[in-house]
Each structure stands twice: as structure tokens, then as C-alpha cells.
Enzyme design. Structure first.
Site, PDB file in Angstrom:
ATOM      1  N   ASP A 280      -6.285  -6.271  69.855  1.00  0.00           N
ATOM      2  CA  ASP A 280      -7.601  -6.121  69.218  1.00  0.00           C
ATOM      3  C   ASP A 280      -7.981  -7.385  68.441  1.00  0.00           C
ATOM      4  OD1 ASP A 280      -9.926  -4.770  68.579  1.00  0.00           O
ATOM      5  OD2 ASP A 280      -9.080  -3.873  66.769  1.00  0.00           O
TER       6      ASP A 280
ATOM      7  N   ASN B 195     -14.292   2.060  75.520  1.00  0.00           N
ATOM      8  CA  ASN B 195     -14.900   0.723  75.691  1.00  0.00           C
ATOM      9  C   ASN B 195     -16.009   0.712  76.749  1.00  0.00           C
ATOM     10  OD1 ASN B 195     -11.749  -1.054  75.138  1.00  0.00           O
ATOM     11  ND2 ASN B 195     -13.358  -0.566  73.673  1.00  0.00           N
TER      12      ASN B 195
HETATM   13  C1  IPE Z   1      -8.752  -0.695  71.107  1.00  0.00           C
HETATM   14  O1  IPE Z   1      -9.612  -1.605  70.514  1.00  0.00           O
HETATM   15  C2  IPE Z   1      -8.841  -0.791  72.600  1.00  0.00           C
HETATM   16  C3  IPE Z   1      -8.273  -1.995  73.185  1.00  0.00           C
HETATM   17  C4  IPE Z   1      -7.614  -2.921  72.557  1.00  0.00           C
HETATM   18  C5  IPE Z   1      -8.456  -2.128  74.605  1.00  0.00           C
HETATM   19  P1  IPE Z   1     -11.074  -1.157  70.049  1.00  0.00           P
HETATM   20  O2  IPE Z   1     -11.698  -2.352  69.443  1.00  0.00           O
HETATM   21  O3  IPE Z   1     -11.798  -0.525  71.156  1.00  0.00           O
HETATM   22  O4  IPE Z   1     -10.721  -0.067  68.957  1.00  0.00           O
HETATM   23  P2  IPE Z   1     -11.637   0.522  67.767  1.00  0.00           P
HETATM   24  O5  IPE Z   1     -12.953   0.862  68.357  1.00  0.00           O
HETATM   25  O6  IPE Z   1     -11.762  -0.552  66.742  1.00  0.00           O
HETATM   26  O7  IPE Z   1     -10.872   1.685  67.254  1.00  0.00           O
HETATM   27  C1  IPE Z   2     -10.123  -6.291  71.895  1.00  0.00           C
HETATM   28  O1  IPE Z   2     -10.974  -7.017  71.091  1.00  0.00           O
HETATM   29  C2  IPE Z   2     -10.514  -6.299  73.345  1.00  0.00           C
HETATM   30  C3  IPE Z   2     -11.044  -5.024  73.836  1.00  0.00           C
HETATM   31  C4  IPE Z   2     -11.200  -3.937  73.152  1.00  0.00           C
HETATM   32  C5  IPE Z   2     -11.443  -4.986  75.227  1.00  0.00           C
HETATM   33  P1  IPE Z   2     -12.367  -6.446  70.566  1.00  0.00           P
HETATM   34  O2  IPE Z   2     -13.398  -6.772  71.576  1.00  0.00           O
HETATM   35  O3  IPE Z   2     -12.265  -5.021  70.209  1.00  0.00           O
HETATM   36  O4  IPE Z   2     -12.567  -7.328  69.288  1.00  0.00           O
HETATM   37  P2  IPE Z   2     -13.124  -6.838  67.871  1.00  0.00           P
HETATM   38  O5  IPE Z   2     -12.279  -5.695  67.428  1.00  0.00           O
HETATM   39  O6  IPE Z   2     -14.549  -6.463  68.064  1.00  0.00           O
HETATM   40  O7  IPE Z   2     -12.952  -8.040  67.008  1.00  0.00           O
HETATM   41 MG    MG Z   3     -11.820  -4.034  68.491  1.00  0.00          MG
END
Ligand code: IPE
Ligand code: IPE
Ligand code: MG
Length: 257
Positions: free
Chosen positions: A24, A72
């Protein structure tokens, strides 16, 4: 002989067998630098590559990467399609190295929701590496822990209806055999980067007794040194599985007088 590039304090006899990572923080990494979020996803690929190499060097047997959650799908269309494109590109570019290392690619999640070309790229990598006996590289794609449990319950109910399963005989082991990758051991170590303190619907059944390492690093900054810090943190823990510390230290098997 210990390879020279390994951290001197890491005990090679106590390497977590299965490491699962919630990758993340890509978006925030980019925004902090005045870039668009997708630039963070692209940079994150470098971390994926480095962490796979580090896992191989330490002989981690299973590495599960949370790459795309079922939630997502609700992100803006442009971000979703860039993530799918990056995944395809990554699988194409890395397949040679994966083969060289005899790693086996697998996936967990609802693959039927992926765009056809992404799905084909995943299935191709899985098929090509099926016979490999090295590390298992599991990509959680279009994955949700609750969805996995619902999918398992549905298949179990169907088997019960067909008379293949006796409802009275269902125990934890029987239930777990209906999960997406039932042969894998549960994660010993769960890492989450990006500083949030939640599991975001990841491996809800399997992380029942995983040690959790929360890293303040955004995923694009999580590299070998941060991975080693996570393993060192893991090795400082005492895993008690409900027992007392004294029982664990005497090699207790859970049988209490
Ligand atoms: C968790 O990250 C999913 C992945 C790393 C693929 P998210 O960014 O989607 O999680 P939340 O929404 O902050 O809980
Ligand atoms: C993780 O990074 C990747 C996926 C969830 C696909 P994020 O895209 O969630 O990055 P933040 O949490 O918005 O910084
Ligand atoms: Mg995230």
C-alpha cells in the site's frame, strides 16, 4: 556457506515460510512528489522486483502479494486500466527471470472479472511455471477475503447437497480445503506498507495467527533493507498460539496438565 549479501543478524533457520504483503501507499508516494498516482504504481513495480529477489535469497517458500483488491474495482476507470496494463507488462517482462529461478506463479481471487488480455497474461504465467519447484509467487488479484470465504461456502454447500460431504463432519481442515489455494501454509508474517493499520479484506481466514509488521514506508520505498527489517522484527516475536510463554519455551505441545 552463508551468502555474503545476507543480513548478518537474520537467523536463516527461522525464516518465515510464507510472507504475505499488503503493498500500500503507491498513490501517496506519487502525490507527495507532485506526480500523478499512476506514477506511484509504476515505481511500485521496482519494489515488487526487489522483494521477490530478496525473498528468493532468504529462501522464503511462499510470497503472496496483494496487488488488486475486489474493492479496488471501484477506483477511477483510468487508474484501474493502468493497473491492469502494468500487471500484464510486468508478467511479460519478468517471466524469464521467474523461470530462471524455478519460481511458480499462482493467483488467488476472482480472475473472471479481469479484462481478457490481463487474464490471459496471468493464466499464461501460471501455466508456464506450473512445473517449477522453487518459491511460490502468489498474486492476489481481484481478491477479497470475504469473497473467498463465500466462494468456499458455496462450493462446500454444493458438495453437501450432492452427498459428497457430511455437514456434521465439517471441521476447520475440511473447510480450509475449499479456499482458493488450500495447499499453501498460512502466512507466518504479514507485512503492510503505507502506514495504515488494517487488513483491508486480505486473507481473512489464513492470517488467524500471522505475525503482523506495519511499515511506515510507502510501497515504492519498501526495498531489501525494509524487508530485512521486517524479518528481524518477526524473529524477535514469540509465537505462542494460545499457549503460555513457559510452554512455548519448553517446546510445549499445547497439552496442559
Ligand atoms: C489494499 O490497499 C489493497 C491492495 C494493496 C491491493 P487499499 O489502498 O485498497 O486499502 P484501503 O482502501 O486503504 O483499506
Ligand atoms: C497500493 O497503493 C496499490 C493498490 C491498492 C492497487 P494505493 O494505490 O492504495 O496507494 P495509496 O494508499 O492511495 O497511497
Ligand atoms: Mg491504499
Amino acid at each position: 556457506m552463508r551468502k555474503p549479501n545476507l543480513h548478518p543478524e537474520i537467523d536463516l533457520d527461522r525464516i518465515p515460510r510464507h510472507v504475505a504483503i499488503i503493498m500500500d501507499g503507491n498513490g501517496r508516494w506519487a502525490v507527495e512528489r507532485g506526480l500523478e498516482r499512476n506514477a506511484g504504481h509504476r515505481e511500485g513495480i521496482g519494489s515488487v522486483r526487489e522483494i521477490i529477489r530478496a525473498s528468493r535469497d532468504y529462501d522464503v517458500r511462499v510470497l503472496t502479494l496483494y496487488a488488486f483488491s475486489i474493492e479496488n474495482w471501484n477506483r477511477p476507470k483510468g487508474e484501474v486500466s493502468e493497473l491492469m496494463r502494468l500487471l500484464e507488462e510486468y508478467l511479460e517482462n519478468e517471466l524469464a527471470e521467474v523461470m530462471e529461478n524455478r519460481a511458480r506463479v499462482r493467483s488467488i481471487g476472482r480472475l473472471d472479472r479481469l479484462p481478457p488480455s490481463t487474464r490471459r497474461a496471468v493464466e499464461h504465467a501460471v501455466r508456464e511455471t506450473e512445473g517449477n519447484d522453487g518459491m511460490q509467487l502468489v498474486f492476489a488479484l481481484s481478491y477479497g477475503g470475504r469473497t473467498e470465504l463465500v466462494d468456499a461456502a458455496r462450493r462446500l454447500a454444493r458438495d453437501a447437497e450432492l452427498g459428497k460431504v457430511d455437514p456434521e463432519g465439517i471441521d476447520e481442515k475440511a473447510f480450509a480445503s475449499y479456499l482458493y489455494a488450500p495447499d499453501l501454509p498460512d502466512p507466518d508474517l504479514l507485512i503492510r506498507t503505507g502506514s495504515e493499520q488494517r487488513v483491508s479484506n486480505f486473507l481473512l481466514w489464513q492470517i488467524a495467527y500471522s505475525e503482523i509488521h506495519l511499515s511506515g514506508c510507502m510501497w515504492p520505498e519498501f526495498r531489501r533493507a525494509e524487508f530485512e527489517a521486517a524479518i528481524l522484527d518477526y524473529q524477535r516475536r514469540e509465537r505462542r498460539f494460545g499457549l503460555t510463554s513457559a510452554q512455548v519455551r519448553s517446546g510445549g505441545d499445547g497439552v496442559v496438565e
